[in-house]
Design an enzyme around this catalytic site. Sequence first.
Site, PDB file in Angstrom:
ATOM      1  CE1 TYR A 170       1.092  48.041   0.152  1.00  0.00           C
ATOM      2  CE2 TYR A 170       1.589  50.377  -0.065  1.00  0.00           C
ATOM      3  CZ  TYR A 170       1.782  49.165   0.561  1.00  0.00           C
ATOM      4  OH  TYR A 170       2.653  49.085   1.607  1.00  0.00           O
TER       5      TYR A 170
ATOM      6  CG  ASP B  25       5.514  51.732  -0.402  1.00  0.00           C
ATOM      7  OD1 ASP B  25       6.010  51.636  -1.543  1.00  0.00           O
ATOM      8  OD2 ASP B  25       5.500  50.794   0.426  1.00  0.00           O
TER       9      ASP B  25
ATOM     10  CG  HIS C 122       3.586  48.621  -2.870  1.00  0.00           C
ATOM     11  ND1 HIS C 122       3.149  47.374  -3.232  1.00  0.00           N
ATOM     12  CD2 HIS C 122       4.080  48.502  -1.620  1.00  0.00           C
ATOM     13  CE1 HIS C 122       3.363  46.536  -2.218  1.00  0.00           C
ATOM     14  NE2 HIS C 122       3.926  47.196  -1.237  1.00  0.00           N
TER      15      HIS C 122
ATOM     16  CD  GLU D 186       8.256  46.713   0.682  1.00  0.00           C
ATOM     17  OE1 GLU D 186       8.279  47.742   1.373  1.00  0.00           O
ATOM     18  OE2 GLU D 186       7.217  46.143   0.364  1.00  0.00           O
TER      19      GLU D 186
ATOM     20  CD1 TRP E 110      -1.079  44.897  -5.487  1.00  0.00           C
ATOM     21  CD2 TRP E 110       0.363  44.318  -3.861  1.00  0.00           C
ATOM     22  NE1 TRP E 110      -1.649  45.259  -4.297  1.00  0.00           N
ATOM     23  CE2 TRP E 110      -0.770  44.933  -3.280  1.00  0.00           C
ATOM     24  CE3 TRP E 110       1.405  43.899  -3.032  1.00  0.00           C
ATOM     25  CZ2 TRP E 110      -0.914  45.115  -1.905  1.00  0.00           C
ATOM     26  CZ3 TRP E 110       1.288  44.071  -1.689  1.00  0.00           C
ATOM     27  CH2 TRP E 110       0.136  44.672  -1.111  1.00  0.00           C
TER      28      TRP E 110
HETATM   29  O1  EZ4 Z   1       3.648  45.337   0.814  1.00  0.00           O
HETATM   30  O2  EZ4 Z   1       4.699  43.979   3.913  1.00  0.00           O
HETATM   31  O3  EZ4 Z   1       6.312  49.365   3.044  1.00  0.00           O
HETATM   32  N1  EZ4 Z   1       5.623  48.430   3.260  1.00  0.00           N
HETATM   33  C1  EZ4 Z   1       5.075  47.635   2.339  1.00  0.00           C
HETATM   34  C2  EZ4 Z   1       4.308  46.438   2.858  1.00  0.00           C
HETATM   35  C3  EZ4 Z   1       4.480  45.243   1.938  1.00  0.00           C
HETATM   36  C4  EZ4 Z   1       4.132  43.968   2.654  1.00  0.00           C
HETATM   37  C5  EZ4 Z   1       4.637  42.763   1.872  1.00  0.00           C
HETATM   38  O4  EZ4 Z   1       4.560  41.615   2.651  1.00  0.00           O
HETATM   39  O5  EZ4 Z   1       5.223  47.908   1.167  1.00  0.00           O
HETATM   40  O6  EZ4 Z   1       2.977  46.766   3.000  1.00  0.00           O
HETATM   41 CO    CO Z   2       6.889  49.268   0.954  1.00  0.00          CO
END
Ligand code: EZ4
Ligand code: CO
Length: 412
Positions: free
Chosen positions: A159, A220, A222, A272, A412
């Site tokens: 990511y 992040d 994630h 988010e 993810w």
């Molecule tokens: O994975 O916008 O902080 N930003 C993120 C983004 C999200 C995408 C999901 O559509 O984590 O990259």
């Molecule tokens: Co994010």
Amino acid sequence: MKIERAEVIVTSPDRNFVTLKVTTDDGLVGLGDATLNGRELAVASYLADHVAPLLIGRDAHRIEDTWQFLYRGGYWRRGPVTMAAISAVDVALWDLKAKAANLPLYQLLGGASRTGLLAYGHASGRDLPELFDSVRSHLEQGYRAIRIQTGVPGLRAIYGIASNPTSEANKGVRYDHEPAQRAARPAEEDWDSRAYLRHVPGVFEAVRNEFGPELPLLHDAHHRLTPTQAAQLGKALEPYDLFWLEDCTPAENQESLRFVRQHTTTPLAIGEVLNSIWDYQTIITERLIDYVRSAVTHTGGITHLKRIMEFAALYQIKSGFHGPTDVSPVGMAAAAHLGLAIHNFGIQEYMKHGARTDAVFGQTFRFTDGLIHPGDEPGLGVSLDVDEAGRYPYQTAYLPYNRLADGTVHDW
Ligand code: EZ4
Ligand code: CO
């Protein structure tokens, strides 16, 4: 001010966007963003088939009533598809009300609380030299705060890293700006939380040594860590004084953040993928986060995100609204107007859209010396060129997903 038309426009200039265009009997046009990454057509159908027909003939001034009608009146509440659709209507009505008042939208939200919004950009690299180049390039663009994402030795694609996406069509596209890829199926990436946890603290040490103590740094995770691993990471990153650690663990289980909080003082940002004030109830009242990550686009619009931020203000929690490329210029403008007005603004995520997107959406939005301003035109300050949008039909695209070394699907 009666609503005469409500049209859903799906366009894919650099990526897919879903826009609601509401026209009133006196000829004013309001825009709302309903883009839901990788699930765009579901929201387009929700709007076109079930919401747009109900808007015709309604008084466009009745924003709160329309919000409650769509939320309570629809019976099926919350969820990303519903809340993105409600957001598009809400933002389009705020755009219309501000145009009718001949004022930039932030004036109707209480006026400016600051001169501009601190923004952060995404730097990334497979290794330190590539990451440092990316940080330098962001500093040259004026960014005063930077998110740091890094490759992990032994893992192929992960990511947030500018690597070669797995699909042919996207080879060479800088991935830190756009995780979704145009292809019939989502790309598959690797994950190994232990390898990641061993690697990341050293990267932050190197970045601090290179760029000094002042630059606000963000990261992040994630949603990939367990609460125990999240606590370990927060603790390991304390010496590097992060602005925030984002999505350190999946937030469905709000109570799990209690454990993380007991073990680290690294500030936490979440939200988010949350889309209603109820999703925030525990993490706000127990002050388990420092920043609200919701986007106006995915959280029921300005009406609802403003309500969340007023609730958050009681607990000294600030905004850090989501601003990836999948939030359209309409959604970014809405975030900028709201962020300019609220007292508890924290920071705004900002990645530039591509040239084709900027040709479809005219914008008064400015990014100057690292600060965002939505501009002073009446309304949101965004226009939609429908003919230009028509040149770019929808293209199937998905966010990637992860598998562990043994083939297990991971968050993810
Ligand atoms: O994975 O916008 O902080 N930003 C993120 C983004 C999200 C995408 C999901 O559509 O984590 O990259
Ligand atoms: Co994010």
